[in-house]
Design an enzyme around this catalytic site. Structure first.
Site, PDB file in Angstrom:
ATOM      1  N   GLU A 420       0.808  -1.217   0.000  1.00 34.39           N
ATOM      2  CA  GLU A 420       0.000   0.000   0.000  1.00 34.39           C
ATOM      3  C   GLU A 420       0.846   1.273   0.000  1.00 34.39           C
ATOM      4  OE1 GLU A 420      -2.743  -1.110   3.210  1.00 34.39           O
ATOM      5  OE2 GLU A 420      -4.206  -1.477   1.644  1.00 34.39           O
ATOM      6  N   GLU A 490      -4.064 -10.674   0.218  1.00 36.58           N
ATOM      7  CA  GLU A 490      -4.855 -10.600   1.443  1.00 36.58           C
ATOM      8  C   GLU A 490      -6.284 -10.969   1.097  1.00 36.58           C
ATOM      9  OE1 GLU A 490      -4.421  -6.836   3.565  1.00 36.58           O
ATOM     10  OE2 GLU A 490      -2.313  -6.744   2.990  1.00 36.58           O
TER      11      GLU A 490
HETATM   12  C1  GAL Z   1      -4.938  -4.065   4.081  1.00 37.32           C
HETATM   13  C2  GAL Z   1      -3.534  -3.806   4.547  1.00 37.32           C
HETATM   14  C3  GAL Z   1      -3.210  -4.506   5.832  1.00 37.32           C
HETATM   15  C4  GAL Z   1      -4.321  -4.316   6.821  1.00 37.32           C
HETATM   16  C5  GAL Z   1      -5.587  -4.825   6.246  1.00 37.32           C
HETATM   17  C6  GAL Z   1      -6.754  -4.623   7.153  1.00 37.32           C
HETATM   18  O1  GAL Z   1      -5.356  -3.046   3.275  1.00 37.32           O
HETATM   19  O2  GAL Z   1      -2.604  -4.179   3.585  1.00 37.32           O
HETATM   20  O3  GAL Z   1      -2.023  -3.996   6.342  1.00 37.32           O
HETATM   21  O4  GAL Z   1      -4.459  -2.966   7.088  1.00 37.32           O
HETATM   22  O5  GAL Z   1      -5.878  -4.122   5.073  1.00 37.32           O
HETATM   23  O6  GAL Z   1      -6.623  -5.211   8.374  1.00 37.32           O
END
Ligand code: GAL
Length: 960
Positions: A420, A490
């Site tokens: 990010e 993620e």
């Molecule tokens: C993503 C980010 C993580 C964390 C997650 C939400 O956007 O890469 O670091 O913030 O969201 O828990």
């Protein structure tokens, strides 16, 4: 006239990576050269600003006797009971004004001092030099040894080494380190985590004998066609490479090809070797494997791999990001025991020893650089350092420190530029540098949606629908992107209760070749142990700006106890699947691994009658190749005699492994042979007034005026059973405020589903039934639920049939639909036949196993760090609690707790939940799904609990 403070500009706000450090090189734990750990007890002085004190403390002879003590590795804000300041949690907002590279005047500064002697066997100065290594300091450090400043650095989770030989004395060496919480580097370290200054990784003094090893790069590839491995160790200092098990003893820089056993995460075969330079013997652990992008897929040793991964931040509830080896090993063991095969080191290179463990135990690693500039999103990414050439040297320094440190780990298959950080020239420069330095691995960065710089298409939190579209190749995108595989870096946001929908993602990953799996967000809740709260989260330290419990979104609790999310994930990603229509007596076994056959597992079968195992034995399963399936015949089923019968087949480790003992279960499946007969009550008794304002129907005693039960058998019942639709919203129900989709938690509350009123319309006695008509509805709304309770009895048992008819315009699903009542608080034990042993919700119950279970009410609770709906057992046939037995028609969700839903809803921390004198029981016909909307999609439509007409029944009787 104008004044400029000495710190404006200067080292703290300088965007360059630092000065004085040696070029980055490969990290290795121990060689035959001497080393001295400087971990331990240090002296600490914390000042409120960077320039409150001058640097005279670094001079030999400075008296730090009055200073506090601090443990290194450690974060000063987690030591001293708040005397040295507190942690701050923000997700993406910078906790200081965005004015790069400037930082606030309030810049907590920790001066660290340590006096040390060299051990008596430390070689003389004539026998080489010495290097001082810092493995991690947040956010920057200036270092003095014996009064001489040796340099300064930024890049918190990266190693920095300094040549110090000429400064060392046999005794009384004074090492002084000035650490600032904020620096220009902080702009590059805006990861979603606690801001925790300090020297949080090891400090080591390394002797560097004449002729010692410098940097080296172990290239160990595997040719899956010939079965041969090729080894070449490029070494800055020439020497020999020996691998006794392979009969290798060659000069550095030489290719040698021999038959080998390859390294994979499933079969992590390592060969012990040595790099021998004239002055040092460095241990090598060599894993032969070849990573490539071929046919649009990530392949290792010629085969596509499927990531069953997790994002791992380093976390310990007391020590923050200062992890010891045992804690790291615990993470790896837990991952392996729960069938995970991959880790993304979100969002920085981990302690280097963690990667040794990944090599040894077998985990694919995406090693991510220490880089995130997320806070710039608030200003449309204007002035983003990754798109500003002045910062590029710092970015390249970070890339090099990661790659050089970690390049010799077979487990590392992908480099990630960071997280990010938007897009920009600096990222491209990093990718170019990495590609040039290491062509044997792939490059990842999620922010590069066009995949200009990357070798995989990476996304976070894409919905199932979109993932399916990408799987089919219908997502468009640049030409380059269309030729690349998708990895969800993620997904499945494990905040609080959840994540839901993992099984549905896995089904897509397995259906479409282009989808190469993903990494659940995230491994561990970053709760900080705190007497006031149990575990503290954002805001608990009075931070002006914070993101609450968004920092608690892991598959394990802060103490590493597995949460139901981890158990669900373990089941969803099992290495072998066991399915089948039990009725025809065969089970289908499929090897879901990418490399290994099934010979590591033994299989057993068992038959259950009404959940009790009545027969069991071993099951012969062929050693199927990866991807292969076989139908295996089960022994014939015992006679169910009108009961529910089914089989369970389990796969467990045949022999001890490094990570679990023989017998450790890796997979299971169940099938039904004969279905459960519905519990039947033939109405016989008639409601009879008892004269004291009560009515008696079979074992039930009712309030004659309201029709509400007071007792069933000997058990007093309180406040019900009556309709209940409310649950304490989960983090996923509430959803993240930025979500554009409908978020039901806030809507439910807006509608008033947490304060439903029950209007009594009629109490009717008929010959064999007591009927109570009600309307359940929130104030201020015209919608409601017409609810009819019909009680009947055969004299022994009492049956309740509930009919719910929605009225009005119901545009939202219900949180739950069922009845709730209270029992005397002495009701401590629970037995049930149904899903267990842990909780399950419509889209999180893959791991819920049919059987007979026992628990206490206390143990039914799942202790989410922020209390919320939890603890439902799915598909329950019957349950016994507090002298009552309840059978369901159909099966129901069972929940019992020592506080009300309203109290659960009001609680912010575990310590807010105080047991009352009633055990509250919910018997639910339906539960709304969980989803992942705290940072992703909500429950899929099939898991929504639509408000529609429903009828469901329970049969109550005294428990035996
Ligand atoms: C993503 C980010 C993580 C964390 C997650 C939400 O956007 O890469 O670091 O913030 O969201 O828990």
């Amino acid at each position: 006239m104008s004044f400029r403070t000495p710190t404006a500009g200067g080292f703290v706000e300088d965007v360059s990576p630092g000065s004085g450090a040696l070029a980055p090189r490969a990290w290795y734990p121990a060689s035959d050269a001497k080393s001295l750990t400087l971990n331990g007890d240090w002296r600490l002085r914390v000042s409120p600003t960077a320039d409150a004190e001058d640097d005279s403390f670094a001079a030999p002879g400075f008296d730090a006797g009055g200073w506090a003590r601090v443990t290194v590795p450690g974060h000063w804000v987690l030591q001293g009971d708040g005397a040295f300041g507190s942690p701050i949690y923000t997700n993406h907002l910078y906790p200081f004004p965005v004015d790069p590279p400037r930082v606030p005047t309030e810049n907590p500064t920790g001066d660290h001092l340590r006096v040390f002697d060299l051990p008596s066997d430390w070689p003389a100065a004539s026998e080489g030099g010495a290097v001082l290594r810092f493995d991690g300091v947040e956010s920057c450090a200036r270092v003095w040894l014996n009064g001489t400043e040796i340099g300064g650095f930024k890049g918190s989770r990266l190693p920095h080494e300094f040549a110090v030989g000429r400064l060392l004395k046999p005794s009384g060496n004074v090492l002084a380190v000035r650490v600032h919480q904020w620096s220009a580097g902080s702009y590059l370290e805006d990861q979603d985590q606690w801001w925790l200054p300090g020297i949080f990784r090891d400090v080591t003094l390394l002797h560097r004998p004449a002729g010692c090893a410098g940097d080296f790069f172990t290239h160990a590839s595997y040719d899956h066609v010939t079965g041969q491995g090729t080894l070449r160790v490029d070494s800055e200092v020439a020497g020999r490479v020996a691998v006794p098990a392979l009969d290798i003893d060659v000069a550095t820089g030489t290719d040698v090809t021999v038959p080998v056993r390859p390294w994979t995460a499933e079969t992590p075969h390592l060969y012990d070797g040595e790099l021998i330079t004239p002055g040092e013997r460095v241990p090598l652990r060599i894993g032969f494997r070849t990573v490539e992008l071929a046919d649009g897929l990530i392949k290792v040793n010629g085969r596509p791999i499927l990531f069953k991964g997790v994002n791992r931040h380093e976390w310990h509830p007391e020590r923050g990001r200062a992890l010891d080896l045992e804690t790291m090993r615990e993470d790896v063991l837990l991952m392996k025991r729960h069938n995970l095969n991959a880790v993304r080191t979100s969002h920085y290179p981990p302690h280097p020893a963690f990667l040794d463990l990944c090599d040894e135990y077998g985990l694919w690693v995406i090693d991510e650089c220490d880089l995130e500039t997320h806070g710039f999103v608030e200003q449309g990414w204007r002035d983003n350092p990754v798109d500003d050439d002045r910062w590029t040297p710092a970015l390249l320094d970070r890339a090099a420190r990661m790659v050089e440190r970690d390049k010799n780990h077979p487990s590392v298959v992908v480099w990630s530029l960071g997280n990010e950080a938007g897009t920009g020239r600096g990222l491209t420069a990093m990718a170019d540098w990495i590609h040039a330095r290491d062509a044997t691995r792939l490059v990842h960065y999620e922010g590069d949606l066009d995949c200009r710089d990357t070798d995989v298409y990476s996304r976070m939190y894409a919905s199932h629908e979109e993932v399916a579209r990408i799987g089919e190749g219908l997502d468009g995108g640049t030409h380059r992107r269309r030729r690349l595989p998708l990895v969800l870096c993620e997904y499945g946001h494990a905040m609080g209760n959840g994540p839901g929908g993992l099984a549905d993602y896995q089904e897509l990953f397995e259906r479409f070749g282009r989808l190469q799996g993903g990494f659940v967000w995230e491994w561990i809740d970053h709760g900080i142990r705190d007497e006031r709260f149990g575990y503290a989260y954002g805001g608990d330290f009075g931070e002006a700006l914070h993101d609450g419990n968004f920092v608690c979104d892991g598959l394990v609790f802060p103490d590493r106890a597995p949460s139901p999310g981890l158990l669900e994930y373990k089941k969803v990603i099992e290495p072998v699947t066991i399915e089948g229509d039990g009725a025809d007596g065969t089970v289908r076994i499929t090897n879901k691994q990418d490399f290994a056959d099934l010979s590591a597992f033994t299989f057993t079968w068992s038959y259950q009658v009404d959940g009790e195992t009545v027969a069991s034995g071993g099951l012969g399963v062929p050693a199927l190749a990866p991807g292969a399936s076989a139908d295996v015949k089960l022994p014939s089923a015992p006679d169910g005699r009108g009961a529910e019968t089914g089989w369970t087949v389990r796969a467990s480790l045949a022999a001890d492994t490094l990570w679990a003992g023989a017998g450790h279960e890796v997979a299971w499946g169940q099938g039904t042979v004969t279905a459960r007969p519905a519990p039947a009550v033939t109405p016989a008794g008639t409601p009879a007034p008892a004269g004291d304002g009560t009515l008696v129907l079979g074992p039930g005693v009712f309030d004659a005026r309201t029709g509400a039960p007071r007792a069933i058998g000997g058990a007093e019942v309180r406040g019900g059973p009556r309709l209940d639709v409310w649950r304490a919203p989960t983090d996923n129900d509430d959803g993240a405020p930025w979500q554009s989709d409908i978020r039901y938690g806030p809507l439910w509350r807006k509608l008033g589903l947490h304060r439903m009123l029950h209007r009594l319309d009629a109490v009717e006695h008929e010959e064999h039934a007591l009927t109570v008509r009600t309307r359940v509805a929130p104030a201020a709304r015209e919608l409601g639920l017409a609810t009819v309770y019909r009680w009947t009895s055969d004299g022994e048992r009492l049956a309740l049939t509930v009919t719910v008819t929605p009225e009005g315009d119901w545009t939202v699903p219900l949180p739950r639909l069922g009845v709730r009542f209270g029992l005397d608080g002495a009701a401590g034990r629970v037995r049930w036949f149904g899903g267990g042993p842990g909780e399950g919700y419509p889209d999180t119950k893959t791991a819920s196993r049919m059987g007979r279970w026992e628990s206490t009410v206390d143990d039914l609770q799942t202790p989410y760090v922020r209390p919320q709906e939890n603890g439902a057992r799915a598909d329950v046939r019957w349950a016994e609690i507090g002298g009552l037995r309840v059978e369901g028609d159909p099966e129901f969700w069972f929940t019992a707790r020592r506080w009300t839903t309203e109290q659960l809803d009001a609680a912010d921390h575990r310590t807010d939940l105080v047991p009352g004198d009633t055990v509250w029981v919910n018997l639910d016909h339906g539960q709304h799904g969980i989803g992942s909307q705290s940072c992703g999609p909500g429950p899929l439509p099939t898991y929504r609990l639509r408000a529609e007409r429903a009828t469901f029944s329970f049969v109550f009787s005294p428990a035996n």
